[in-house]
Design an enzyme around this catalytic site. Structure first.
Site, PDB file in Angstrom:
ATOM      1  N   ASP A  83       6.023   0.583   4.514  1.00 51.46           N
ATOM      2  CA  ASP A  83       4.716   0.962   4.004  1.00 51.46           C
ATOM      3  C   ASP A  83       3.730   0.743   5.166  1.00 51.46           C
ATOM      4  O   ASP A  83       4.057   0.032   6.120  1.00 51.46           O
ATOM      5  CB  ASP A  83       4.371   0.076   2.796  1.00 51.46           C
ATOM      6  CG  ASP A  83       3.019   0.410   2.204  1.00 51.46           C
ATOM      7  OD1 ASP A  83       2.698   1.603   2.099  1.00 51.46           O
ATOM      8  OD2 ASP A  83       2.277  -0.524   1.851  1.00 51.46           O
ATOM      9  N   ASP A 284       4.562  -3.240  -0.061  1.00 52.68           N
ATOM     10  CA  ASP A 284       4.246  -3.175  -1.497  1.00 52.68           C
ATOM     11  C   ASP A 284       3.722  -1.791  -1.848  1.00 52.68           C
ATOM     12  O   ASP A 284       2.903  -1.627  -2.741  1.00 52.68           O
ATOM     13  CB  ASP A 284       3.226  -4.250  -1.866  1.00 52.68           C
ATOM     14  CG  ASP A 284       1.919  -4.099  -1.093  1.00 52.68           C
ATOM     15  OD1 ASP A 284       1.870  -3.257  -0.179  1.00 52.68           O
ATOM     16  OD2 ASP A 284       0.954  -4.804  -1.414  1.00 52.68           O
TER      17      ASP A 284
END
Length: 286
Positions: A83, A284
């Protein structure tokens, strides 16, 4: 797991060897010596200790490992997907530039975006709110706000005026037109690796805010080491193409997937997986 399986397979051979030693020698000492050199116990003792030692070592580097099978799973990964915000970057962006359309008043603009981002949990939203609180007195009070997943925030004041802050997708969904001049300015910021959030009031585009997030000092080193291990490194982000490409280039990631919504990220991870490809997701973003 392999060590335990191997240890179990050794047990019958050890017992057969022990029986053969007794039958051939009738000597208790020699018979027991066969049991003494049995490797199954050593394997069953050594492997858990090795795993616990590795978990303790990981913990000293602030990495929590849930168990031995997870260490084994990571060792088999062929593709690692990162991410962007808070993973490749520090996740503590700052407001760097403002684009004000149609002679929009700067103070009013900051009150609007600060009011929209009030209570936001997203790193970009928190950065905008903090910047506004520091620079203006009082924020726009909104009767209701709604988070548009993967796009931004929409809010309405007591007079019924609708305000929006978010990416191009949010502006397009509300049919908000942005002038070519303002789009060019936004693109220039994005080419620098900055994230641009567009702002509208009712049906009018009133400006944009650019934020910059610092790349972690360890990101380049991590990507380089993984690449040398022949691991395929990718970046998956909801940010736009230009910003994602700039950040990826700065750390050496060649495969970039931008403009991906949260639910699309999990679908993308599944598409990477195959019988011969084990995928690890870092961050996340899902």
């Amino acid at each position: 797991g392999k060590a335990e399986h191997l240890a179990d397979r050794l047990v019958p051979y050890t017992l057969l060897g022990t029986g053969a030693a007794w039958l051939l020698t009738r000597n208790v000492t020699r018979t027991l010596s066969v049991l003494m050199v049995d490797f199954s116990c050593a394997l069953k003792l050594a492997m858990p200790l090795s795993v616990l030692s590795a978990m303790r070592e990981a913990n000293s580097h602030h990495i929590t490992v849930k168990g031995g099978k997870f260490l084994e799973a990571v060792s088999e990964a062929h593709t690692i997907v990162f991410d962007k915000t808070g993973t490749i970057t520090k996740g503590t962006p700052d407001v760097t530039d403002l684009i004000l359309a149609n002679q929009e008043d700067k103070e009013t603009f900051l009150k609007i975006i600060g009011g929209l981002e009030f209570g936001s949990e997203h790193p970009l939203g928190k950065a905008i709110y903090t910047h506004c609180v520091k620079n203006v007195n009082g924020l726009l009070e909104l009767e209701e706000t709604e988070a548009k997943v993967g796009m931004g925030i929409e809010g309405k004041d007591k007079e019924g005026n609708v305000y929006r802050i978010g990416n191009r997708k949010l502006m397009n969904s509300a049919n908000i037109e942005i002038s070519n001049i303002d789009l060019k300015k936004a693109s220039e910021f994005e080419m620098q690796g900055k994230t641009v959030m567009f702002v509208s009031e009712n049906t009018n585009f009133i400006g944009a805010v650019a934020l910059s997030d610092t790349v972690k000092e360890t990101s380049v080193q991590a990507v380089n080491r993984l690449s040398r291990m022949d691991i395929d490194v990718c970046m998956l982000t909801g940010d736009n193409d230009a910003t994602a490409a700039a950040i990826a280039k700065s750390v050496g990631i060649k495969k970039v997937f931008a403009n991906v919504l949260p639910h699309e990220k999990s679908e993308k991870i599944l598409s990477f997986k195959s019988k011969d490809n084990v995928v690890a997701m870092v961050g996340d973003g899902i």
